[in-house]
Design a protein around this motif. Structure first.
Motif, PDB file in Angstrom:
ATOM      1  N   MET A 149      -9.189  -1.840   2.968  1.00 59.41           N
ATOM      2  CA  MET A 149      -9.349  -0.312   3.217  1.00 59.41           C
ATOM      3  C   MET A 149      -7.914   0.391   2.826  1.00 59.41           C
ATOM      4  O   MET A 149      -8.139   1.329   2.310  1.00 59.41           O
ATOM      5  CB  MET A 149      -9.807  -0.225   4.453  1.00 59.41           C
ATOM      6  CG  MET A 149     -11.292  -0.488   4.965  1.00 59.41           C
ATOM      7  SD  MET A 149     -11.342  -0.549   6.683  1.00 59.41           S
ATOM      8  CE  MET A 149     -13.141   0.457   6.538  1.00 59.41           C
ATOM      9  N   ILE A 166      -5.734   3.799  -3.842  1.00 55.56           N
ATOM     10  CA  ILE A 166      -6.165   4.056  -5.003  1.00 55.56           C
ATOM     11  C   ILE A 166      -7.000   5.582  -5.072  1.00 55.56           C
ATOM     12  O   ILE A 166      -6.698   6.179  -6.050  1.00 55.56           O
ATOM     13  CB  ILE A 166      -7.551   2.967  -5.309  1.00 55.56           C
ATOM     14  CG1 ILE A 166      -7.035   1.690  -5.475  1.00 55.56           C
ATOM     15  CG2 ILE A 166      -8.317   3.471  -6.514  1.00 55.56           C
ATOM     16  CD1 ILE A 166      -8.099   0.340  -5.574  1.00 55.56           C
ATOM     17  N   ALA A 167      -7.292   6.008  -3.840  1.00 56.80           N
ATOM     18  CA  ALA A 167      -7.979   7.074  -3.634  1.00 56.80           C
ATOM     19  C   ALA A 167      -6.739   8.360  -3.960  1.00 56.80           C
ATOM     20  O   ALA A 167      -6.870   9.202  -4.699  1.00 56.80           O
ATOM     21  CB  ALA A 167      -8.667   7.496  -2.421  1.00 56.80           C
ATOM     22  N   GLU A 198     -15.331  -2.783  -7.125  1.00 55.72           N
ATOM     23  CA  GLU A 198     -15.298  -1.427  -6.581  1.00 55.72           C
ATOM     24  C   GLU A 198     -14.331  -0.730  -7.672  1.00 55.72           C
ATOM     25  O   GLU A 198     -14.711   0.430  -8.202  1.00 55.72           O
ATOM     26  CB  GLU A 198     -14.460  -1.276  -5.236  1.00 55.72           C
ATOM     27  CG  GLU A 198     -14.638   0.036  -4.677  1.00 55.72           C
ATOM     28  CD  GLU A 198     -16.101   0.330  -4.083  1.00 55.72           C
ATOM     29  OE1 GLU A 198     -16.404   1.562  -3.952  1.00 55.72           O
ATOM     30  OE2 GLU A 198     -16.869  -0.574  -4.098  1.00 55.72           O
ATOM     31  N   LEU A 199     -13.512  -1.222  -8.112  1.00 54.88           N
ATOM     32  CA  LEU A 199     -12.474  -0.713  -9.220  1.00 54.88           C
ATOM     33  C   LEU A 199     -13.164  -0.445 -10.275  1.00 54.88           C
ATOM     34  O   LEU A 199     -12.958   0.474 -11.227  1.00 54.88           O
ATOM     35  CB  LEU A 199     -11.247  -1.551  -9.387  1.00 54.88           C
ATOM     36  CG  LEU A 199     -10.038  -0.985 -10.307  1.00 54.88           C
ATOM     37  CD1 LEU A 199      -9.707   0.254 -10.163  1.00 54.88           C
ATOM     38  CD2 LEU A 199      -9.157  -2.166 -10.497  1.00 54.88           C
ATOM     39  N   VAL A 249     -14.181   5.761  -3.329  1.00 50.93           N
ATOM     40  CA  VAL A 249     -13.823   4.291  -2.950  1.00 50.93           C
ATOM     41  C   VAL A 249     -14.451   3.728  -1.922  1.00 50.93           C
ATOM     42  O   VAL A 249     -14.169   2.669  -1.484  1.00 50.93           O
ATOM     43  CB  VAL A 249     -12.303   4.369  -2.855  1.00 50.93           C
ATOM     44  CG1 VAL A 249     -11.670   4.761  -4.188  1.00 50.93           C
ATOM     45  CG2 VAL A 249     -11.680   5.102  -1.699  1.00 50.93           C
ATOM     46  N   GLN A 291      -5.817  -0.506   0.630  1.00 49.46           N
ATOM     47  CA  GLN A 291      -5.693  -0.473  -0.706  1.00 49.46           C
ATOM     48  C   GLN A 291      -6.808   0.475  -1.352  1.00 49.46           C
ATOM     49  O   GLN A 291      -6.499   1.159  -2.309  1.00 49.46           O
ATOM     50  CB  GLN A 291      -5.906  -1.874  -1.497  1.00 49.46           C
ATOM     51  CG  GLN A 291      -5.107  -2.043  -2.808  1.00 49.46           C
ATOM     52  CD  GLN A 291      -3.799  -1.568  -2.639  1.00 49.46           C
ATOM     53  OE1 GLN A 291      -3.451  -0.466  -2.734  1.00 49.46           O
ATOM     54  NE2 GLN A 291      -3.067  -2.726  -2.972  1.00 49.46           N
ATOM     55  N   ARG A 292      -7.725   0.595  -0.844  1.00 48.16           N
ATOM     56  CA  ARG A 292      -8.603   1.755  -1.300  1.00 48.16           C
ATOM     57  C   ARG A 292      -8.038   3.208  -1.112  1.00 48.16           C
ATOM     58  O   ARG A 292      -8.204   4.121  -1.925  1.00 48.16           O
ATOM     59  CB  ARG A 292     -10.247   1.896  -0.524  1.00 48.16           C
ATOM     60  CG  ARG A 292     -11.040   0.487  -0.956  1.00 48.16           C
ATOM     61  CD  ARG A 292     -12.196   0.352   0.009  1.00 48.16           C
ATOM     62  NE  ARG A 292     -12.945  -0.886  -0.100  1.00 48.16           N
ATOM     63  CZ  ARG A 292     -14.129  -0.918  -0.608  1.00 48.16           C
ATOM     64  NH1 ARG A 292     -14.619   0.275  -0.913  1.00 48.16           N
ATOM     65  NH2 ARG A 292     -14.718  -2.203  -0.723  1.00 48.16           N
ATOM     66  N   THR A 346     -12.523 -10.122  -0.197  1.00 50.18           N
ATOM     67  CA  THR A 346     -12.056  -8.804  -0.289  1.00 50.18           C
ATOM     68  C   THR A 346     -11.705  -8.404  -1.748  1.00 50.18           C
ATOM     69  O   THR A 346     -11.935  -7.335  -1.994  1.00 50.18           O
ATOM     70  CB  THR A 346     -10.928  -8.397   0.672  1.00 50.18           C
ATOM     71  OG1 THR A 346     -11.345  -8.754   1.898  1.00 50.18           O
ATOM     72  CG2 THR A 346     -10.653  -7.043   0.625  1.00 50.18           C
ATOM     73  N   LEU A 352     -13.261  -5.606  -4.083  1.00 50.07           N
ATOM     74  CA  LEU A 352     -12.352  -4.467  -4.488  1.00 50.07           C
ATOM     75  C   LEU A 352     -12.512  -4.497  -6.104  1.00 50.07           C
ATOM     76  O   LEU A 352     -12.267  -3.324  -7.075  1.00 50.07           O
ATOM     77  CB  LEU A 352     -10.945  -4.648  -4.004  1.00 50.07           C
ATOM     78  CG  LEU A 352     -10.830  -3.816  -2.739  1.00 50.07           C
ATOM     79  CD1 LEU A 352      -9.285  -3.845  -2.395  1.00 50.07           C
ATOM     80  CD2 LEU A 352     -11.450  -2.485  -2.485  1.00 50.07           C
ATOM     81  N   TYR A 407       0.801  -1.221  -0.107  1.00 50.22           N
ATOM     82  CA  TYR A 407      -0.214  -0.088   0.091  1.00 50.22           C
ATOM     83  C   TYR A 407       1.020   1.079  -0.023  1.00 50.22           C
ATOM     84  O   TYR A 407       0.355   2.238  -0.660  1.00 50.22           O
ATOM     85  CB  TYR A 407      -0.916   0.014   1.465  1.00 50.22           C
ATOM     86  CG  TYR A 407      -1.619  -1.306   1.339  1.00 50.22           C
ATOM     87  CD1 TYR A 407      -2.253  -1.917   0.633  1.00 50.22           C
ATOM     88  CD2 TYR A 407      -1.113  -2.052   2.785  1.00 50.22           C
ATOM     89  CE1 TYR A 407      -3.087  -3.181   0.913  1.00 50.22           C
ATOM     90  CE2 TYR A 407      -1.570  -3.152   2.885  1.00 50.22           C
ATOM     91  CZ  TYR A 407      -2.618  -3.718   2.004  1.00 50.22           C
ATOM     92  OH  TYR A 407      -3.165  -5.119   2.055  1.00 50.22           O
ATOM     93  N   LEU A 459     -14.910   4.835   1.187  1.00 49.00           N
ATOM     94  CA  LEU A 459     -14.434   5.303   2.756  1.00 49.00           C
ATOM     95  C   LEU A 459     -14.911   6.433   3.450  1.00 49.00           C
ATOM     96  O   LEU A 459     -14.471   6.958   4.325  1.00 49.00           O
ATOM     97  CB  LEU A 459     -12.914   5.202   2.567  1.00 49.00           C
ATOM     98  CG  LEU A 459     -12.343   3.934   2.356  1.00 49.00           C
ATOM     99  CD1 LEU A 459     -10.508   4.020   2.204  1.00 49.00           C
ATOM    100  CD2 LEU A 459     -12.511   2.903   3.374  1.00 49.00           C
TER     101      LEU A 459
END
Length: 273
Positions: free
Chosen positions: A146, A152-153, A183-184, A129, A148-149, A176, A180, A92, A131
């Motif tokens: 989270m 990405i953000a 989500e991506l 993302v 990794q989110r 997970t 994700l 991360y 959060l």
């Protein structure tokens, strides 16, 4: 190469000095890569371990220079890192002393975005993302997914044209990881970014990619680029059980099977030498 491509790899090769006996030894990681990525495309790259997937991404990011050939972004040669490319790694790489919001703001500080705008934009991308409500949490207070989110953000917040992702979900558990992936895809549809995504996972490649580029064992070359047609990627639909998914998966598995066997044989030969 067509000038309409967002990213163009033109006969790209990368050679590293090899550790070992003999000063003339070299390791060819990539050889003659020709590949185009269209604007707004989600391209996935798969290949055996050690085939140069991560090297390819490092070259696109400008973190390394090709030994031969060139990489063009919007028709201009890539000569180093730039804010037109965001990078998400498997690890991360968050700053542990900063909150989620502080980590997202970090890249914006370097680009001179005023403080109030930084805070608003960081909140916007954390919401994007999923959060919202976790802005003040530090990395150790967040799950792996989270974190990794947040990564990405952070990469999206300064609005790069291209998102380069090097096995970003590899360290996560299966549930997970699938969450994700959905989500991506949602973020990709929302932002329209050009995404180049590296993975070892065939299922992940088929699920995410509009096209999947299959690399040979080292030295990495483009073996085949497979178009993926699964219709709309709807998180509510069970695409992984669809016959089309199985067909694409089998095609890519077949392409990789011989390459993985070759790579394993090469490893055994090196171990004996």
């Amino acid at each position: 190469m067509a000038s309409t491509s967002k990213i163009a790899f033109e006969r790209v090769g990368k050679v590293f000095p090899a550790r070992g006996r003999g000063a003339a030894q070299e390791l060819t990681a990539l050889d003659g890569i020709d590949l185009e990525v269209a604007a707004g495309e989600f391209l996935v790259v798969v290949g055996p371990s050690g085939c140069g997937k991560s090297t390819l991404l490092d070259l696109a990011a400008g973190l390394a220079r090709p030994t031969s050939g060139r990489i063009l972004l919007d028709g201009r040669e890539v000569t180093g890192p730039g804010l037109d490319r965001g990078i998400v790694f498997q690890q991360y790489a968050l700053l542990p002393w900063r909150t989620a919001q502080g980590n997202v703001e970090f890249g914006l500080e370097a680009t001179g975005v005023p403080r109030r705008q930084r805070a608003a934009r960081a909140r916007e991308y954390l919401e994007l993302v999923g959060l919202s409500g976790f802005e003040d949490r530090h990395p150790h207070e967040l799950s792996g997914g989270m974190r990794q989110r947040v990564a990405i953000a952070r990469s999206l917040a300064y609005d790069p044209d291209v998102l380069l992702m090097d096995e970003p979900f590899a360290a996560l558990d299966a549930q997970t990881r699938e969450s994700l992936q959905d989500e991506l895809l949602r973020v990709w549809r929302h932002t329209g970014k050009t995404v180049v995504f590296i993975t070892h996972g065939i299922d992940e490649a088929v699920y995410l990619g509009g096209r999947v580029a299959v690399l040979t064992s080292r030295p990495g070359r483009i073996k085949q680029v497979v178009p993926i047609d699964l219709g709309p990627r709807d998180a509510a639909a069970d695409l992984r059980s669809a016959p089309e998914f199985a067909r694409h998966r089998h095609e890519i598995w077949s392409l990789l099977h011989d390459e993985v066997a070759r790579a394993q044989l090469l490893e055994k030969e090196r171990a004996v030498a």
